[in-house]
Write a protein that holds these residues in place. Structure first.
Motif, PDB file in Angstrom:
ATOM      1  N   ASP A 177      14.599   4.001  -4.533  1.00 24.91           N
ATOM      2  CA  ASP A 177      14.888   3.898  -5.955  1.00 24.91           C
ATOM      3  C   ASP A 177      13.720   4.509  -6.735  1.00 24.91           C
ATOM      4  O   ASP A 177      13.217   5.561  -6.366  1.00 24.91           O
ATOM      5  CB  ASP A 177      15.145   2.446  -6.363  1.00 24.91           C
ATOM      6  N   LYS A 178      13.284   3.819  -7.788  1.00 18.53           N
ATOM      7  CA  LYS A 178      12.120   4.294  -8.531  1.00 18.53           C
ATOM      8  C   LYS A 178      10.964   3.311  -8.413  1.00 18.53           C
ATOM      9  O   LYS A 178       9.999   3.362  -9.174  1.00 18.53           O
ATOM     10  CB  LYS A 178      12.480   4.492 -10.014  1.00 18.53           C
ATOM     11  N   ASN A 179      11.076   2.409  -7.417  1.00 18.46           N
ATOM     12  CA  ASN A 179      10.081   1.343  -7.302  1.00 18.46           C
ATOM     13  C   ASN A 179       9.023   1.610  -6.235  1.00 18.46           C
ATOM     14  O   ASN A 179       7.851   1.293  -6.413  1.00 18.46           O
ATOM     15  CB  ASN A 179      10.768   0.011  -6.983  1.00 18.46           C
ATOM     16  N   PHE A 180       9.428   2.188  -5.087  1.00 16.23           N
ATOM     17  CA  PHE A 180       8.515   2.287  -3.952  1.00 16.23           C
ATOM     18  C   PHE A 180       8.609   3.650  -3.270  1.00 16.23           C
ATOM     19  O   PHE A 180       9.675   4.265  -3.211  1.00 16.23           O
ATOM     20  CB  PHE A 180       8.840   1.197  -2.902  1.00 16.23           C
ATOM     21  N   HIS A 181       7.470   4.060  -2.723  1.00 20.66           N
ATOM     22  CA  HIS A 181       7.396   5.186  -1.796  1.00 20.66           C
ATOM     23  C   HIS A 181       6.748   4.677  -0.515  1.00 20.66           C
ATOM     24  O   HIS A 181       5.704   4.029  -0.556  1.00 20.66           O
ATOM     25  CB  HIS A 181       6.538   6.328  -2.349  1.00 20.66           C
ATOM     26  N   ILE A 182       7.359   4.954   0.637  1.00 21.20           N
ATOM     27  CA  ILE A 182       6.783   4.575   1.922  1.00 21.20           C
ATOM     28  C   ILE A 182       6.415   5.854   2.665  1.00 21.20           C
ATOM     29  O   ILE A 182       7.267   6.700   2.934  1.00 21.20           O
ATOM     30  CB  ILE A 182       7.764   3.740   2.772  1.00 21.20           C
ATOM     31  N   TYR A 183       5.138   5.993   3.005  1.00 18.80           N
ATOM     32  CA  TYR A 183       4.661   7.152   3.749  1.00 18.80           C
ATOM     33  C   TYR A 183       4.658   6.811   5.236  1.00 18.80           C
ATOM     34  O   TYR A 183       4.002   5.860   5.658  1.00 18.80           O
ATOM     35  CB  TYR A 183       3.249   7.537   3.307  1.00 18.80           C
ATOM     36  N   ILE A 184       5.392   7.591   6.022  1.00 18.78           N
ATOM     37  CA  ILE A 184       5.506   7.341   7.456  1.00 18.78           C
ATOM     38  C   ILE A 184       4.730   8.415   8.198  1.00 18.78           C
ATOM     39  O   ILE A 184       5.122   9.585   8.219  1.00 18.78           O
ATOM     40  CB  ILE A 184       6.982   7.351   7.906  1.00 18.78           C
TER      41      ILE A 184
ATOM     42  N   ILE B 235       8.787   0.194  11.611  1.00 20.22           N
ATOM     43  CA  ILE B 235       9.536   0.043  10.370  1.00 20.22           C
ATOM     44  C   ILE B 235      10.996  -0.210  10.723  1.00 20.22           C
ATOM     45  O   ILE B 235      11.573   0.459  11.567  1.00 20.22           O
ATOM     46  CB  ILE B 235       9.379   1.287   9.465  1.00 20.22           C
ATOM     47  N   GLU B 236      11.578  -1.238  10.107  1.00 22.07           N
ATOM     48  CA  GLU B 236      12.967  -1.612  10.379  1.00 22.07           C
ATOM     49  C   GLU B 236      13.771  -1.578   9.091  1.00 22.07           C
ATOM     50  O   GLU B 236      13.289  -1.960   8.025  1.00 22.07           O
ATOM     51  CB  GLU B 236      13.044  -3.036  10.967  1.00 22.07           C
ATOM     52  N   LYS B 237      15.003  -1.122   9.198  1.00 14.53           N
ATOM     53  CA  LYS B 237      15.891  -1.081   8.045  1.00 14.53           C
ATOM     54  C   LYS B 237      16.956  -2.157   8.181  1.00 14.53           C
ATOM     55  O   LYS B 237      17.451  -2.435   9.282  1.00 14.53           O
ATOM     56  CB  LYS B 237      16.557   0.298   7.920  1.00 14.53           C
ATOM     57  N   GLY B 238      17.306  -2.808   7.077  1.00 16.12           N
ATOM     58  CA  GLY B 238      18.344  -3.832   7.100  1.00 16.12           C
ATOM     59  C   GLY B 238      19.070  -3.921   5.773  1.00 16.12           C
ATOM     60  O   GLY B 238      18.803  -3.140   4.845  1.00 16.12           O
TER      61      GLY B 238
ATOM     62  N   TYR C 122      13.555  -2.419   3.848  1.00 15.38           N
ATOM     63  CA  TYR C 122      12.757  -1.986   4.994  1.00 15.38           C
ATOM     64  C   TYR C 122      11.734  -3.063   5.293  1.00 15.38           C
ATOM     65  O   TYR C 122      11.112  -3.618   4.381  1.00 15.38           O
ATOM     66  CB  TYR C 122      12.033  -0.665   4.715  1.00 15.38           C
ATOM     67  N   LYS C 123      11.541  -3.369   6.567  1.00 13.37           N
ATOM     68  CA  LYS C 123      10.509  -4.294   7.017  1.00 13.37           C
ATOM     69  C   LYS C 123       9.443  -3.477   7.739  1.00 13.37           C
ATOM     70  O   LYS C 123       9.739  -2.724   8.667  1.00 13.37           O
ATOM     71  CB  LYS C 123      11.096  -5.339   7.957  1.00 13.37           C
ATOM     72  N   VAL C 124       8.182  -3.606   7.288  1.00 16.47           N
ATOM     73  CA  VAL C 124       7.089  -2.807   7.827  1.00 16.47           C
ATOM     74  C   VAL C 124       6.079  -3.718   8.520  1.00 16.47           C
ATOM     75  O   VAL C 124       5.639  -4.720   7.949  1.00 16.47           O
ATOM     76  CB  VAL C 124       6.364  -2.018   6.696  1.00 16.47           C
ATOM     77  N   TYR C 125       5.715  -3.386   9.773  1.00 21.49           N
ATOM     78  CA  TYR C 125       4.747  -4.165  10.550  1.00 21.49           C
ATOM     79  C   TYR C 125       3.392  -3.476  10.537  1.00 21.49           C
ATOM     80  O   TYR C 125       3.303  -2.252  10.706  1.00 21.49           O
ATOM     81  CB  TYR C 125       5.236  -4.299  11.997  1.00 21.49           C
ATOM     82  N   PHE C 126       2.326  -4.272  10.341  1.00 25.39           N
ATOM     83  CA  PHE C 126       0.987  -3.713  10.388  1.00 25.39           C
ATOM     84  C   PHE C 126      -0.001  -4.823  10.773  1.00 25.39           C
ATOM     85  O   PHE C 126       0.300  -6.009  10.658  1.00 25.39           O
ATOM     86  CB  PHE C 126       0.594  -3.094   9.040  1.00 25.39           C
TER      87      PHE C 126
END
Length: 351
Positions: free
Chosen positions: A316-323, A330-333, A343-347
């Motif tokens: 959308d216009k809220n987030f950018h995720i750099y992979i 990273i998981e999508k649901g 998206y669920k991101v593990y770190f």
């Protein structure tokens, strides 16, 4: 790579070329410029040659018939290289030829400069070169000068910014039988008007060397992943970014490209591999640009292509995720309650 720290400017002629479709004419000078001091030649060298320091692509002149002598610029360049006393007369012919192809309504009128250089270096060789340049965009400059115990301001219209070359080419006196080595600059304002400089005026074909082979494979693969894969496979954007990242990693770590190794390590899926090879064959046929199954990787081409390889998920216009790394983290649901994707991101730790 092109350098000019040893180069000298021996002669330059200037003419004006209008647009035929706008009923504009051309104007030819009677004599070449007089280069009496070092300041003007040095400024002209900066204007003409500096943009070529960042070019890597090497072209050659060609003609669709296969007869190089039918390429006007090839004939003009050969005439000058063989008899430099014809330089100014031939520069007038070059200006007339440019006028003859300047018939798209978006082509701007401007000055054409034809120059003769000594000791310009390309790919380790010091060579004579003929330069053809065109200035289309003019600017207004302010001049500040001391006046009556203070300062005054004046201006000059229709000036040329020597840091902004609009169009240019360098034709090097080598490889005559193949159409010479040619480097080109074209900062066209519109795609419609762009073809006239490279295609109509110069009639160029890019040399199929390691730089171009590397560029082509990365470009074809990027288009395949971003445009073709959706037609045959169900993939989300994170998977596509992962495929692009893996290809860039391959090219950065390897010295030599091998088609079977690349497709096996980067794509993996046998169906997708066959689809990519078919896509590559279509590109080779359409653009008459064969891609070898094995070649030395050009680090400069990889660096250039890495700028257009995107590794960003825009949400959308809220987030950018750099992979950049492991896509498994990273998981999508889909959240039924919010009726939104996530998206669920593990770190391990923040930085």
């Amino acid at each position: 790579m092109i350098t000019f720290f040893e180069a000298s400017l021996d002669a330059v002629s200037v003419h004006h070329v209008g647009n035929q479709s706008q009923n504009e004419m051309y104007s030819l000078s009677d004599n070449p410029l007089e280069l009496q001091d070092e300041i003007i030649p040095n400024l002209l060298k900066q204007y003409f040659l500096t943009p070529f320091e960042k070019t890597n692509e090497v072209y050659h002149l060609m003609h669709n018939s296969g007869d190089l002598n039918l390429n006007e610029i090839y004939s003009f360049a050969t005439k000058i290289f063989e008899d430099e006393s014809t330089f100014h007369e031939t520069s007038q012919l070059i200006a007339r030829h440019l006028y003859s192809v300047s018939n798209h309504p978006k082509i701007k009128a401007g000055e054409i400069y034809v120059a003769l250089f000594r000791q310009v270096q390309i790919e380790g060789e010091l060579l004579d070169a003929i330069g053809v340049f065109k200035s289309e965009n003019k600017e207004t400059y302010l001049k500040v000068y001391p006046d009556k115990g203070g300062f005054s301001v004046d201006y000059e219209e229709d000036g040329i910014n020597i840091n902004k070359l609009d169009k240019g080419c360098l034709i090097f006196n080598t490889g005559k039988e193949d159409g010479y080595k040619v480097a080109v600059i074209d900062k066209a304002g519109s795609q419609e008007a762009a073809v006239y400089w490279k295609d109509d005026f110069l009639q160029l074909k890019i040399r199929n060397d390691n730089f171009n082979q590397t560029t082509n494979v990365l470009g074809v693969y990027k288009n395949f992943v971003t445009q073709k894969l959706d037609e045959e496979f169900e993939m989300d954007k994170a998977d596509k970014i992962d495929l692009l990242n893996r290809s860039m990693k391959y090219f950065k770590e390897k010295d030599t490209f091998d088609m079977d190794e690349f497709t096996g390590e980067v794509i993996g899926n046998p169906q997708a591999i066959e689809s990519f090879k078919s896509y590559k064959e279509q590109y080779e046929s359409e653009f008459d640009m064969p891609i070898a199954d094995s070649f030395e990787i050009s680090a400069n081409a990889v660096k250039k292509q890495s700028r257009v390889y995107k590794s960003v998920l825009k949400l959308d216009k809220n987030f950018h995720i750099y992979i950049h790394g492991n896509k498994e983290l990273i998981e999508k649901g889909f959240d039924d309650e919010k009726a939104m994707n996530y998206y669920k991101v593990y770190f391990k730790e923040e930085q």
